[in-house]
Motif scaffolding. Structure first.
Motif, PDB file in Angstrom:
ATOM      1  N   VAL B 112       1.016  -1.152   0.076  1.00  0.00           N
ATOM      2  CA  VAL B 112       0.115   0.051   0.012  1.00  0.00           C
ATOM      3  C   VAL B 112       0.794   1.236   0.051  1.00  0.00           C
ATOM      4  O   VAL B 112       0.513   2.183  -0.683  1.00  0.00           O
ATOM      5  CB  VAL B 112      -0.834  -0.022   1.256  1.00  0.00           C
ATOM      6  CG1 VAL B 112      -1.744   1.369   1.228  1.00  0.00           C
ATOM      7  CG2 VAL B 112      -1.945  -1.104   1.218  1.00  0.00           C
ATOM      8  N   LEU B 199      -3.034  -4.560  -6.285  1.00  0.00           N
ATOM      9  CA  LEU B 199      -3.309  -3.190  -5.952  1.00  0.00           C
ATOM     10  C   LEU B 199      -3.518  -2.390  -7.257  1.00  0.00           C
ATOM     11  O   LEU B 199      -4.426  -1.614  -7.480  1.00  0.00           O
ATOM     12  CB  LEU B 199      -2.438  -2.442  -5.198  1.00  0.00           C
ATOM     13  CG  LEU B 199      -2.714  -2.854  -3.547  1.00  0.00           C
ATOM     14  CD1 LEU B 199      -1.310  -2.297  -2.865  1.00  0.00           C
ATOM     15  CD2 LEU B 199      -3.811  -2.459  -2.977  1.00  0.00           C
ATOM     16  N   ILE B 202      -6.864  -2.569  -9.279  1.00  0.00           N
ATOM     17  CA  ILE B 202      -8.086  -1.911  -8.791  1.00  0.00           C
ATOM     18  C   ILE B 202      -8.313  -0.565  -9.446  1.00  0.00           C
ATOM     19  O   ILE B 202      -7.434   0.379  -9.539  1.00  0.00           O
ATOM     20  CB  ILE B 202      -8.173  -1.537  -7.287  1.00  0.00           C
ATOM     21  CG1 ILE B 202      -8.107  -2.990  -6.451  1.00  0.00           C
ATOM     22  CG2 ILE B 202      -9.305  -0.855  -6.741  1.00  0.00           C
ATOM     23  CD1 ILE B 202      -7.731  -2.794  -4.979  1.00  0.00           C
ATOM     24  N   GLU B 204      -8.868   3.263 -10.253  1.00  0.00           N
ATOM     25  CA  GLU B 204      -8.625   4.319  -9.748  1.00  0.00           C
ATOM     26  C   GLU B 204     -10.126   5.358  -9.593  1.00  0.00           C
ATOM     27  O   GLU B 204     -10.055   5.841  -8.392  1.00  0.00           O
ATOM     28  CB  GLU B 204      -7.435   5.296 -10.728  1.00  0.00           C
ATOM     29  CG  GLU B 204      -7.047   6.290  -9.796  1.00  0.00           C
ATOM     30  CD  GLU B 204      -6.389   6.122  -8.462  1.00  0.00           C
ATOM     31  OE1 GLU B 204      -6.355   6.642  -7.387  1.00  0.00           O
ATOM     32  OE2 GLU B 204      -5.481   4.761  -8.474  1.00  0.00           O
ATOM     33  N   TYR B 207     -11.776   4.775  -6.187  1.00  0.00           N
ATOM     34  CA  TYR B 207     -11.155   5.601  -5.059  1.00  0.00           C
ATOM     35  C   TYR B 207     -11.708   7.024  -5.428  1.00  0.00           C
ATOM     36  O   TYR B 207     -12.194   7.782  -4.145  1.00  0.00           O
ATOM     37  CB  TYR B 207      -9.749   5.583  -4.975  1.00  0.00           C
ATOM     38  CG  TYR B 207      -9.076   4.368  -4.683  1.00  0.00           C
ATOM     39  CD1 TYR B 207      -9.365   3.872  -3.290  1.00  0.00           C
ATOM     40  CD2 TYR B 207      -8.681   3.611  -5.812  1.00  0.00           C
ATOM     41  CE1 TYR B 207      -8.825   2.527  -2.897  1.00  0.00           C
ATOM     42  CE2 TYR B 207      -8.239   2.490  -5.183  1.00  0.00           C
ATOM     43  CZ  TYR B 207      -8.210   1.774  -3.905  1.00  0.00           C
ATOM     44  OH  TYR B 207      -7.759   0.501  -3.657  1.00  0.00           O
ATOM     45  N   SER B 220     -11.835   3.888   2.260  1.00  0.00           N
ATOM     46  CA  SER B 220     -11.954   3.588   1.141  1.00  0.00           C
ATOM     47  C   SER B 220     -10.963   2.175   1.179  1.00  0.00           C
ATOM     48  O   SER B 220     -11.076   1.251   0.432  1.00  0.00           O
ATOM     49  CB  SER B 220     -11.155   4.258   0.161  1.00  0.00           C
ATOM     50  OG  SER B 220     -10.459   5.356   0.584  1.00  0.00           O
ATOM     51  N   PHE B 221     -10.043   2.043   2.264  1.00  0.00           N
ATOM     52  CA  PHE B 221      -9.079   1.007   2.259  1.00  0.00           C
ATOM     53  C   PHE B 221      -9.986  -0.315   2.527  1.00  0.00           C
ATOM     54  O   PHE B 221      -9.834  -1.376   2.134  1.00  0.00           O
ATOM     55  CB  PHE B 221      -7.938   1.198   3.359  1.00  0.00           C
ATOM     56  CG  PHE B 221      -7.136  -0.020   3.396  1.00  0.00           C
ATOM     57  CD1 PHE B 221      -6.084  -0.324   2.381  1.00  0.00           C
ATOM     58  CD2 PHE B 221      -7.229  -0.853   4.617  1.00  0.00           C
ATOM     59  CE1 PHE B 221      -5.439  -1.550   2.620  1.00  0.00           C
ATOM     60  CE2 PHE B 221      -6.523  -1.973   4.793  1.00  0.00           C
ATOM     61  CZ  PHE B 221      -5.501  -2.308   3.813  1.00  0.00           C
ATOM     62  N   THR B 225     -10.508  -1.431  -1.051  1.00  0.00           N
ATOM     63  CA  THR B 225      -9.279  -2.092  -1.218  1.00  0.00           C
ATOM     64  C   THR B 225      -9.151  -3.642  -0.888  1.00  0.00           C
ATOM     65  O   THR B 225      -9.098  -4.390  -1.563  1.00  0.00           O
ATOM     66  CB  THR B 225      -7.989  -1.400  -0.518  1.00  0.00           C
ATOM     67  OG1 THR B 225      -8.085  -0.004  -0.931  1.00  0.00           O
ATOM     68  CG2 THR B 225      -6.746  -2.033  -1.137  1.00  0.00           C
ATOM     69  N   LEU B 229      -8.992  -7.062  -3.106  1.00  0.00           N
ATOM     70  CA  LEU B 229      -7.865  -7.751  -2.970  1.00  0.00           C
ATOM     71  C   LEU B 229      -8.248  -9.221  -2.453  1.00  0.00           C
ATOM     72  O   LEU B 229      -7.363  -9.938  -2.489  1.00  0.00           O
ATOM     73  CB  LEU B 229      -7.113  -7.067  -1.931  1.00  0.00           C
ATOM     74  CG  LEU B 229      -5.912  -5.941  -2.429  1.00  0.00           C
ATOM     75  CD1 LEU B 229      -5.028  -5.496  -1.214  1.00  0.00           C
ATOM     76  CD2 LEU B 229      -5.443  -6.616  -3.620  1.00  0.00           C
TER      77      LEU B 229
END
Lengths: 281, 312
Positions: B112, B199, B202, B204, B207, B220-221, B225, B229
């Motif tokens: 990250v 990552l 994913i 953009e 986000y 948002s993580f 994410t 993931l």
């Protein structure tokens, strides 16, 4: 300059974490290199010294000249066996992968499914019978024992098959029109277009073998035929209490060839990990 | 130029044989020629060896003894009743659990951080993967010394926060966490690189949309994410469990062959001791089969959990 928008400020957390993690990674390496240049008395001291007062090559001299430490020979054995093993894997697995990817023959699917299932069976089951076979063949203490037993690498076949299937069919058809046979198509079309996969597989197979410990321990027995990881474990068990700088020097010298490979192939190795899913433990 | 092509056109004369094979037959023959080297090696060193291992496990087969009596399932019964075996299984499970959790968390955090638009991304990536390339021989020598209870630098660092010197490799309760620390240092680079690739996959826009809706970075993580993931996390943990369950080099080198006492004996150390120190091939084969079964079960359980979870 607008501080709020500069990436240094916005991502301060990421920077701090990355620097801390880099320190965690580098610290053991720096200590090892630094203390490998110390005398035995200086290493065995509390509180430990980080920087040698008078750098000395004693440890390096010892690890290269000690009667029962043959670092140069172990390094040569490791490089030679790893290179031989890598060549064997590529020569054996690439044609098989081509057959699975492109040729129609009875049993293609069944055979491939069978290989898929065998990947679930861990290699440890094969250790004892293969060790006994090495004894029967008198292959103990030879390169044959280090090179051939693992050469039929199922994972390598999977990986290469995957890449060979991505080579456009039209290119092979063009080669057929030019009169190429099966081998010609494999050699002149498929292989040149899969160099990325072949090098990635080659690099990881090489590193995996160079770093292997268990199999070389059981199939080598004399000082001259040991590989580097086995040799290092021997130094550790016989000199840990006596001569630490020599041990640290051995760790440094054995890592240098790997770092050279890494510096040269750095981009390929990093990309290769995600390309192949190899490069872990 | 056209002339050259015309000359080639008459076609592949070199294939003229006294008898003719259909194209189909030729392809089959070619396929088996291509497969032959692999199949030969695979049959000898994998198929034969696996079957033979099961077979040997039914005998009291000792390397230095001429007779090898058939004992049926006795080896398995002995194994089942051996406390040392179960202790080794316990050590291995404990070590694997903390190591896989550790490498996954450190690898994810590093990935990250390194995928933020920070300077020196490439540099950090290359640097942080260095330990993963080293041999267990080298990391063994390094960590045996760092963890030394007498002069070790780990204790020196801890002394600054008031911790008294700890004999990491001499305390049965501490040796496995200590080996695990060394292993996390050694092997978090692989999960890191796999997570970086995950990552980057994913989009953009997700986000950006979350940001417009007022989501914090942490939100948002957690809500973008982590769910996206999931396949990557599962790949990393499955390969991690399989890899670390087979741990051998770290206890063999760092804690002197599985010490103190047998506190860091893992299943592979146990196998090594039985087959190559005590030379009990039959019993060792039973151990190997048991290890294979345990690992197959663990992998199967993980795959089942994966397929359930991904279905939502």
């Amino acid at each position: 300059m607008n501080l709020r928008n500069s990436s240094l400020f916005r991502y301060a957390g990421a920077y701090i974490f990355l620097i801390a993690l880099s320190a965690f990674v580098l610290f053991p390496l720096v200590i090892t290199v630094s203390q490998s240049f110390m005398t035995n008395q200086e290493v065995n001291r509390w509180p430990p010294k980080i920087i040698p007062t008078e750098p000395t090559l004693e440890g390096y001299h010892a690890v290269l000249t000690q009667q029962d430490v043959r670092l140069d020979m172990w390094l040569r054995n490791s490089l030679f066996a790893a290179a031989g093993y890598t060549a064997a894997v590529l020569v054996i697995c690439a044609p098989a992968a081509y057959a699975f990817a492109r040729l129609r023959f009875p049993g293609n699917k069944v055979l491939f499914a069978f290989l898929l299932v065998t990947i679930m069976i861990p290699g440890q089951v094969t250790l004892i019978p293969n060790y006994l076979l090495m004894r029967d063949l008198s292959w103990i203490d030879t390169f044959n024992a280090l090179i051939f037993p693992g050469a039929a690498n199922v994972f390598g076949v999977f990986l290469l098959r995957q890449f060979f299937m991505q080579v456009p069919q039209e290119l092979e058809e063009a080669a057929i029109l030019d009169g190429a046979g099966y081998f010609g198509r494999f050699w002149h079309v498929i292989l040149p277009l899969s160099t990325n996969a072949l090098t990635a597989l080659g690099i990881f197979v090489f590193l995996g073998h160079y770093n292997d410990l268990f199999w070389p321990i059981i199939v080598t027995s004399s000082l001259e035929t040991r590989t580097l990881p086995v040799g290092l474990s021997i130094i550790q068990s016989s000199y840990a209490g006596q001569y630490r700088p020599m041990i640290l020097a051995g760790a440094v010298l054995s890592t240098v060839p790997i770092l050279i490979v890494y510096v040269i192939f750095q981009r390929r190795i990093i990309q290769g990990v995600t390309l192949t899913g190899m490069g872990g433990r | 130029m056209f002339g050259i092509i015309k000359q080639k056109l008459p076609g592949p004369k070199r294939f003229t044989l006294p008898f003719s094979l259909s194209l189909k037959t030729r392809e089959v023959i070619a396929a088996y020629i291509f497969l032959a080297p692999f199949l030969i090696f695979f049959s000898i060193f994998f198929v034969r060896a696996t079957i033979s291992s099961v077979n040997i496990s039914f005998y009291d087969w000792r390397l230095l003894r001429p007779t090898r009596p058939y004992v049926g399932l006795d080896n398995y019964v002995d194994l089942f009743e051996d406390e040392i075996w179960w202790a080794s299984v316990g050590h291995t499970v404990y070590f694997t659990a903390i190591t896989v959790v550790g490498t996954t968390l450190v690898g994810l955090a590093a990935a990250v951080a390194v995928t933020r638009p920070v300077r020196g991304q490439g540099f950090f990536r290359v640097l942080l993967y260095i330990p993963q390339l080293m041999s267990v021989g080298a990391i063994g020598l390094i960590w045996n010394w760092l963890l030394s209870g007498q002069f070790g630098v780990i204790n020196y660092i801890l002394s600054f926060v008031g911790v008294r010197p700890i004999n990491w490799l001499g305390e049965p309760d501490l040796v496995l966490p200590a080996l695990s620390l060394a292993t996390i240092w050694w092997t978090f680079g692989f999960p890191m690189l796999i997570f970086i690739a995950g990552l980057q996959g994913i989009p953009e826009q997700l986000y950006e949309a979350a940001k417009i809706d007022g989501a914090s970075g942490w939100q948002s993580f957690v809500y973008i994410t982590l769910p996206l993931l999931r396949p990557t996390i599962l790949f990393v943990t499955v390969t991690g469990v399989i890899g670390h369950f087979q741990v051998f080099g770290q206890p063999y080198i760092i804690s002197g062959g599985g010490g103190p006492g047998r506190a860091s004996w893992t299943v592979i150390i146990y196998l090594y001791q039985q087959a190559w120190v005590a030379f009990r091939m039959g019993y060792g084969a039973a151990v190997a089969v048991a290890i294979a079964i345990i690992m197959a079960v663990i992998t199967a359980v993980q795959f089942v959990t994966i397929s359930r979870r991904v279905e939502y």
